[in-house]
Write an enzyme that holds these catalytic residues in place. Structure first.
Site, short mmCIF file in Angstrom:
data_model
loop_
_atom_site.label_atom_id
_atom_site.label_comp_id
_atom_site.label_asym_id
_atom_site.label_seq_id
_atom_site.Cartn_x
_atom_site.Cartn_y
_atom_site.Cartn_z
N TRP A 1 21.82 49.29 -62.56
CA TRP A 1 21.56 50.73 -62.40
C TRP A 1 21.67 51.01 -60.89
CZ3 TRP A 1 16.39 53.11 -61.18
CH2 TRP A 1 16.38 54.49 -61.41
N ASP A 60 12.33 45.48 -64.73
CA ASP A 60 12.47 46.91 -64.97
C ASP A 60 12.69 47.08 -66.47
OD1 ASP A 60 13.13 49.55 -65.17
OD2 ASP A 60 14.59 49.54 -63.53
N ALA A 79 12.96 49.92 -69.16
CA ALA A 79 13.05 51.37 -69.34
C ALA A 79 13.45 51.75 -70.77
CB ALA A 79 14.07 51.95 -68.36
N LYS A 86 12.48 57.31 -72.03
CA LYS A 86 13.38 57.21 -73.18
C LYS A 86 12.61 56.94 -74.46
CE LYS A 86 15.79 56.49 -69.45
NZ LYS A 86 16.97 56.85 -68.75
C1 LMR Z 1 20.63 56.36 -66.55
O1 LMR Z 1 20.90 55.22 -66.14
O2 LMR Z 1 21.49 57.13 -66.99
C2 LMR Z 1 19.21 56.82 -66.58
O3 LMR Z 1 18.36 55.79 -66.18
C3 LMR Z 1 18.99 58.07 -65.84
C4 LMR Z 1 18.99 57.90 -64.35
O4 LMR Z 1 18.03 58.32 -63.72
O5 LMR Z 1 19.96 57.36 -63.80
#
Ligand code: LMR
Length: 394
Positions: free
Chosen positions: A127, A208, A210, A243
């Protein structure tokens, strides 16, 4: 003072939200930001959340401040959701943060405070905000290889080869489940190997998590995290409720820190309070209150778990449908990985130019590295995506 500022490019995921909005085509398809969408393209408020909100509206009597670390009940119920019943709670400090991003940020602030020379090992790819926040707080980023773009599974040998260079006290960022962006996850055996390695090497995982509940189930998705939490002296946990409770805009997250002793955990707890006080003071309460109500009420919780089950089942179905459709169109199995991956995301393996072509030709929006949000698809958009992929030569 401000004249010297340069315009900053927006994060590549966030930029897509606006670009999609600005596209006048009515048949456009948004597979950008990681948000669950139902068959009609909406991100619904979960039934359990709506019901908790109703009851909160009727029973809440004050909007006075909560605690700087957040409501203890929220922190306890989240710790339980994340760590299960065997959690080393006597060595656990927790902090309610604005979203999972807030938890990542505070985890890295804490690291910088106590160990400014620690290097932060981050999967390549990851990410994008992991890298960005780490650099922003002034810590050094080291990337480790993670994904084999040929086999589309975790390249564990290369990952471990890179982590061999990590030193005692370094941080390794791990995705608890549903790796973002690859959708490829560590196996049970690999988690065990990693846990043993981290223990021997003295490195501290920052897990992490999420998407708990989006992969294989609430408990299944926390397997790696729980293993590390039980085996290692120190673990950082950044959890998001965005989420799995669908409370994206309520900014609800938790930082958990497992310390070596309960004494150290107490001192950590006071440091976490300090970190919130210096940045946000009191965390936003609404989302956390709803999560607490849901986790603490049998009926609401059961409903929430059922809703989460259906979201997970739907994502699995869409993955299989897409993979099948691509098998049909390409006459090959090369997209079988889409059905094997877990969670919202997979990388299609398209070049930036192919990503742009799919946007131009078919109004399909995905991140430039060809990450798609599978949960943005529906039964009728799957064939459109599959054809667009074949049309651009994938
Ligand atoms: C994503 O990866 O699309 C989500 O975690 C939203 C974000 O904040 O990037």
């Amino acid at each position: 003072m401000l004249n010297s500022l340069e315009t900053r490019p927006a994060d590549k995921i966030i930029r897509l939200i606006q670009e999609f909005k600005d596209d006048p085509r009515t048949d456009k398809i948004d597979l950008g930001v990681g948000v669950y969408r139902d068959a009609s393209g909406l991100t619904p408020i979960m039934r359990s959340v709506k019901n908790a909100e109703k009851s909160l509206w009727e029973t809440e009597t004050t909007k006075a401040y909560t605690g700087i670390a957040g409501d203890p009940e929220f922190r306890e119920s989240m710790a339980h959701l994340l760590l299960g019943t065997d959690a080393p709670t006597n060595r656990l400090a927790t902090l309610h943060t604005p979203g999972g991003t807030g938890a990542v940020r505070q985890a890295l602030e804490l690291t910088r405070m106590v160990s400014p020379d620690a290097r932060v090992w981050i999967s390549d790819p990851t990410w994008p905000n992991h890298v960005s926040i780490t650099r922003y707080v002034g810590l050094q980023v080291q990337l480790y290889r993670y994904f084999d773009s040929g086999t589309r599974i975790v390249d564990f040998a290369s990952m471990m080869e890179d982590l061999e260079r990590a030193e005692r006290g370094d941080i390794v960022v791990l995705h608890g489940c549903c790796h973002n962006p690859t959708g490829a996850n560590l196996s049970t055996l690999q988690w065990h190997e990693l846990s043993e390695f981290a223990l021997n090497r003295g490195i501290v995982p920052l897990v992490d998590i999420a998407y708990q509940g989006f992969g294989d189930g609430i408990n299944e998705d926390a397997f790696g995290l729980r293993l590390l939490a039980n085996e290692l002296p120190e673990v950082l946990i950044a959890a998001s409720c965005s989420k799995n409770f669908g409370v994206y805009r309520e900014r609800t997250g938790l930082l958990g820190v497992i310390a070596e002793t309960s004494d150290a955990a107490q001192r950590t707890q006071s440091t976490l309070v300090f970190l919130n006080r210096q940045s946000i003071s009191f965390p936003p309460d609404h989302g956390a209150r709803l999560v607490t109500m849901i986790l603490g009420d049998q009926e609401l919780r059961c409903d929430w778990e059922n809703e989460l089950d259906s979201i997970r089942t739907l994502i699995g179905k869409l993955r299989r449908q897409l993979s099948e459709e691509l098998r049909r169109l390409s006459g090959s199995d090369r997209f079988g990985f889409l059905a094997e991956h877990r969670g919202m995301f997979s990388l299609l393996g398209a070049s930036e130019e192919q990503v742009l072509q799919m946007r131009r030709n078919a109004g399909i929006y995905m991140v430039s590295d060809s990450r798609i949000n599978v949960a943005g698809l529906n039964k009728s958009s799957v064939p459109v995506l599959a054809s667009a992929m074949i049309d651009v030569g994938l």
